[in-house]
Design a protein around this motif. Structure first.
Motif, PDB file in Angstrom:
ATOM      1  N   VAL A 165       0.855  -1.177  -0.202  1.00 29.15           N
ATOM      2  CA  VAL A 165       0.300   0.289  -0.231  1.00 29.15           C
ATOM      3  C   VAL A 165       1.041   1.081  -0.030  1.00 29.15           C
ATOM      4  CG1 VAL A 165      -1.975   1.266   1.185  1.00 29.15           C
ATOM      5  CG2 VAL A 165      -1.766  -0.877   1.497  1.00 29.15           C
ATOM      6  N   VAL A 166       1.334   2.055  -1.052  1.00 26.36           N
ATOM      7  CA  VAL A 166       1.349   3.095  -1.364  1.00 26.36           C
ATOM      8  C   VAL A 166       0.503   4.332  -1.046  1.00 26.36           C
ATOM      9  CG1 VAL A 166       2.633   4.884  -2.608  1.00 26.36           C
ATOM     10  CG2 VAL A 166       2.900   2.369  -2.429  1.00 26.36           C
ATOM     11  N   GLU A 167       1.204   5.638   0.373  1.00 28.49           N
ATOM     12  CA  GLU A 167       0.390   6.649   0.456  1.00 28.49           C
ATOM     13  C   GLU A 167       0.471   7.459  -0.251  1.00 28.49           C
ATOM     14  OE1 GLU A 167      -0.523   9.460   4.101  1.00 28.49           O
ATOM     15  OE2 GLU A 167       0.887   7.686   4.405  1.00 28.49           O
ATOM     16  N   ARG A 224      -3.610   2.989   7.033  1.00 24.36           N
ATOM     17  CA  ARG A 224      -4.556   3.904   6.917  1.00 24.36           C
ATOM     18  C   ARG A 224      -4.488   4.636   8.170  1.00 24.36           C
ATOM     19  NH1 ARG A 224      -9.129   4.654   2.987  1.00 24.36           N
ATOM     20  NH2 ARG A 224      -9.227   6.906   4.052  1.00 24.36           N
ATOM     21  N   GLY A 225      -4.238   2.585   9.207  1.00 22.35           N
ATOM     22  CA  GLY A 225      -4.468   2.880  10.179  1.00 22.35           C
ATOM     23  C   GLY A 225      -5.547   3.934  11.248  1.00 22.35           C
ATOM     24  N   ALA A 226      -5.029   4.258  13.010  1.00 20.90           N
ATOM     25  CA  ALA A 226      -6.568   4.844  13.234  1.00 20.90           C
ATOM     26  C   ALA A 226      -6.023   5.869  13.396  1.00 20.90           C
ATOM     27  CB  ALA A 226      -6.394   4.268  14.863  1.00 20.90           C
ATOM     28  N   GLY A 227      -7.275   6.363  12.743  1.00 19.25           N
ATOM     29  CA  GLY A 227      -7.464   7.953  12.444  1.00 19.25           C
ATOM     30  C   GLY A 227      -6.506   9.027  11.348  1.00 19.25           C
ATOM     31  N   ARG A 228      -6.439   7.929  10.761  1.00 16.53           N
ATOM     32  CA  ARG A 228      -5.230   8.159   9.295  1.00 16.53           C
ATOM     33  C   ARG A 228      -5.916   8.362   7.837  1.00 16.53           C
ATOM     34  NH1 ARG A 228      -0.003   5.608   7.994  1.00 16.53           N
ATOM     35  NH2 ARG A 228      -0.120   7.182   6.656  1.00 16.53           N
ATOM     36  N   GLU A 233     -10.718   9.415   1.166  1.00 16.63           N
ATOM     37  CA  GLU A 233      -9.964  10.411   0.389  1.00 16.63           C
ATOM     38  C   GLU A 233      -9.811   8.897  -1.009  1.00 16.63           C
ATOM     39  OE1 GLU A 233      -6.776  11.739   3.556  1.00 16.63           O
ATOM     40  OE2 GLU A 233      -7.000   9.658   3.278  1.00 16.63           O
ATOM     41  N   PRO A 234      -9.551   9.506  -1.814  1.00 18.00           N
ATOM     42  CA  PRO A 234      -8.963   8.258  -3.587  1.00 18.00           C
ATOM     43  C   PRO A 234      -8.721   7.279  -3.521  1.00 18.00           C
ATOM     44  CG  PRO A 234      -7.874  10.271  -4.355  1.00 18.00           C
ATOM     45  CD  PRO A 234      -8.633  10.430  -2.747  1.00 18.00           C
ATOM     46  N   VAL A 235      -8.715   6.008  -3.567  1.00 19.19           N
ATOM     47  CA  VAL A 235      -8.132   5.327  -3.546  1.00 19.19           C
ATOM     48  C   VAL A 235      -8.060   4.284  -5.243  1.00 19.19           C
ATOM     49  CG1 VAL A 235      -8.449   2.204  -2.648  1.00 19.19           C
ATOM     50  CG2 VAL A 235      -8.742   4.171  -1.291  1.00 19.19           C
ATOM     51  N   LEU A 236      -7.040   3.589  -5.285  1.00 19.20           N
ATOM     52  CA  LEU A 236      -6.547   3.125  -6.706  1.00 19.20           C
ATOM     53  C   LEU A 236      -6.182   1.367  -6.185  1.00 19.20           C
ATOM     54  CD1 LEU A 236      -4.940   3.888 -10.324  1.00 19.20           C
ATOM     55  CD2 LEU A 236      -4.751   1.784  -8.919  1.00 19.20           C
ATOM     56  N   LEU A 237      -6.944   0.510  -7.065  1.00 22.31           N
ATOM     57  CA  LEU A 237      -6.711  -0.846  -6.540  1.00 22.31           C
ATOM     58  C   LEU A 237      -5.655  -1.381  -7.857  1.00 22.31           C
ATOM     59  CD1 LEU A 237      -9.786  -2.087  -5.294  1.00 22.31           C
ATOM     60  CD2 LEU A 237      -7.304  -1.842  -4.284  1.00 22.31           C
ATOM     61  N   HIS A 358       2.557  11.687 -10.160  1.00 21.74           N
ATOM     62  CA  HIS A 358       3.534  12.283 -10.750  1.00 21.74           C
ATOM     63  C   HIS A 358       3.084  13.469  -8.668  1.00 21.74           C
ATOM     64  CE1 HIS A 358       4.225  12.326 -14.609  1.00 21.74           C
ATOM     65  NE2 HIS A 358       3.179  12.479 -14.476  1.00 21.74           N
ATOM     66  N   ARG A 359       2.346  13.026  -7.859  1.00 23.86           N
ATOM     67  CA  ARG A 359       3.042  12.729  -6.920  1.00 23.86           C
ATOM     68  C   ARG A 359       3.952  12.253  -6.144  1.00 23.86           C
ATOM     69  NH1 ARG A 359       0.438  16.884  -6.619  1.00 23.86           N
ATOM     70  NH2 ARG A 359       0.083  17.127  -4.815  1.00 23.86           N
ATOM     71  N   PRO A 360       4.264  13.549  -4.688  1.00 25.85           N
ATOM     72  CA  PRO A 360       5.028  12.339  -3.421  1.00 25.85           C
ATOM     73  C   PRO A 360       4.764  11.418  -2.740  1.00 25.85           C
ATOM     74  CG  PRO A 360       4.736  15.037  -2.828  1.00 25.85           C
ATOM     75  CD  PRO A 360       3.647  14.921  -4.188  1.00 25.85           C
ATOM     76  N   VAL A 361       5.765  10.657  -2.591  1.00 29.34           N
ATOM     77  CA  VAL A 361       5.174   9.470  -1.448  1.00 29.34           C
ATOM     78  C   VAL A 361       5.665   9.637  -0.190  1.00 29.34           C
ATOM     79  CG1 VAL A 361       5.601   7.138  -1.402  1.00 29.34           C
ATOM     80  CG2 VAL A 361       6.095   7.890  -3.404  1.00 29.34           C
ATOM     81  N   ARG A 362       3.700   9.840   0.361  1.00 33.60           N
ATOM     82  CA  ARG A 362       4.449   9.963   2.023  1.00 33.60           C
ATOM     83  C   ARG A 362       4.512   8.464   2.396  1.00 33.60           C
ATOM     84  NH1 ARG A 362      -0.989  13.002   2.814  1.00 33.60           N
ATOM     85  NH2 ARG A 362      -0.039  15.845   2.519  1.00 33.60           N
ATOM     86  N   SER A 363       4.542   7.569   1.989  1.00 33.77           N
ATOM     87  CA  SER A 363       5.267   6.088   2.874  1.00 33.77           C
ATOM     88  C   SER A 363       4.794   4.543   2.182  1.00 33.77           C
ATOM     89  CB  SER A 363       3.664   6.312   4.326  1.00 33.77           C
ATOM     90  OG  SER A 363       2.624   5.487   3.594  1.00 33.77           O
ATOM     91  N   VAL A 364       5.600   3.593   2.460  1.00 34.15           N
ATOM     92  CA  VAL A 364       5.226   2.404   1.808  1.00 34.15           C
ATOM     93  C   VAL A 364       4.290   1.775   2.922  1.00 34.15           C
ATOM     94  CG1 VAL A 364       5.995   0.564   0.203  1.00 34.15           C
ATOM     95  CG2 VAL A 364       6.411   3.328  -0.337  1.00 34.15           C
TER      96      VAL A 364
END
Length: 378
Positions: A165-167, A224-228, A233-237, A358-364
């Motif tokens: 999962v990439v944020e 996504r975690g608790a509260g994240r 928010e959009p999701v791509l599978l 073309h968006r910055p990666v926040r977490s993997v």
């Protein structure tokens, strides 16, 4: 999960629409012809009372010639006949397609019955099992995603039941999420700890819920975690082979979409036509004509504005090597690198996926999904 029953209804709808347009054209033609007939007055066009003399008569001849072109075989009447003929062909195609659909439904129904029988012997069943999700250290770094090729490449290295999962930083604030789903990893009909197996293949394509799909959903919840993150928010599978099946299954599940706003799905080498994805989900499906796997559902993908299918090759030859993820990755990269317009619809699909590209990666986040038995193993 809803499995599509009949797609031929769409052909019948189009046929009825074309017939109605043809009837409207005939009505317009009759109206023009009637108006011309009313304009034919002896006082205007003949006899001693002719107004304007030969000049008016010549102009009228030109008007009638133009009217003939508008109303004749190359005009409204001809267009109406052409639409009528097309409507007839569509109705015939729809009737033939109905037969194919009934046959396909019967085959898939037989597969479901067969898998239910096999389940009594402990084969092709998730019965008595529960999904377990364990976070692990990500096996690779992820750079900003620049196109569909990078999305497909996220499926590389997902062995042992891993889901990635990439944020990403969404353009308007908040996050966007990409979930990479692995393909089939185990081919035994007897289910093991890895749920990305033959059992999930059979159960998912016949419309049943699977622990593999539940594990993918749980992986997104872990990331996504608790509260994240927020539900909007959009999701791509994205998934290859079975991964695409599970991606389409989740995107067609109203319960999953109620918790996650799925906006895009990418599948490669996956039989996904049986899933009823809403128009709000933009789908990109890539298929090789010589890969037999995408045709296992016995149905073509729907041709709708929200579903783009890129089918490469002419077939009908079969080359199982063409099913490999690396082969599909090569095809997708070639398609996105081609001059704009070479692959119809690709540019529009990429533009629609701006939240993820073309968006910055926040977490993997990576998790291992396992099938655990609550009761004695079947």
């Amino acid at each position: 999960m809803t499995v599509v029953g009949v797609r031929s209804e769409g052909l019948f709808v189009v046929a009825r629409h074309l017939a109605a347009v043809a009837e409207d054209l005939r009505g317009e033609a009759e109206g023009v012809a009637s108006a011309l007939a009313r304009c034919r007055s002896p006082g205007l066009l003949g006899g001693p009372g002719l107004l304007g003399g030969p000049a008016v008569l010549g102009s009228w001849v030109r008007v009638e010639a133009a009217a003939l072109r508008v109303l004749g075989p190359a005009g409204l009447w001809g267009e109406a006949l052409g639409l009528d003929a097309l409507a007839v062909r569509l109705r015939l195609a729809a009737r033939g397609y109905e037969e194919v659909e009934r046959w396909a439904a019967a085959v898939l129904g037989g597969v479901r019955v067969g898998s239910d029988v096999a389940a009594r012997g402990g084969l092709l069943t998730d019965g008595g099992a529960a999904v377990a999700v364990t976070p692990v250290v990500p096996s690779r770094e992820v750079s900003p995603l620049t196109g569909p090729g990078d999305l497909v490449a996220l499926g590389d290295g997902l062995d042992g039941g891993r889901v990635r999962v990439v944020e990403l930083a969404a353009p308007g604030g908040g996050s966007a999420w990409v979930v990479a789903v692995p393909g089939t990893q185990e081919w035994s009909p007897r289910p093991g700890s890895d749920p990305f197996d033959l059992t999930s293949d059979v159960r998912a394509v016949t419309g049943d819920a699977t622990l593999a799909a539940a594990g993918v959903a749980a992986a997104l919840d872990v990331a996504r975690g608790a509260g994240r993150g927020a539900d909007d928010e959009p999701v791509l599978l994205v998934g290859h082979s079975q991964g695409g099946i599970l991606a389409a299954a989740l995107a067609s599940d109203a319960g999953f979409r109620g918790r996650h706003r799925v906006t895009h799905v990418v599948t490669t080498g996956s039989p996904v036509a049986v899933f009823d994805l809403p128009a709000s989900v933009r789908v990109l499906s890539v298929e090789h004509a010589d890969d037999p796997v995408p045709t296992l559902d016995l149905s073509p993908n729907p041709a709708t504005p929200s579903w783009l299918t890129v089918r490469v090759g002419e077939g009908p030859g079969v080359d199982v090597r063409r099913h490999a993820l690396a082969e599909y990755l090569r095809t997708v990269r070639a398609a996105e690198d081609a001059p704009r317009g070479t692959v119809p619809g690709m540019g529009a699909w990429e533009a629609s996926a701006g939240d993820f590209l073309h968006r910055p990666v926040r977490s993997v986040t990576e998790v291992v999904v396992e099938r655990g038995w609550q009761n004695p193993r079947p």
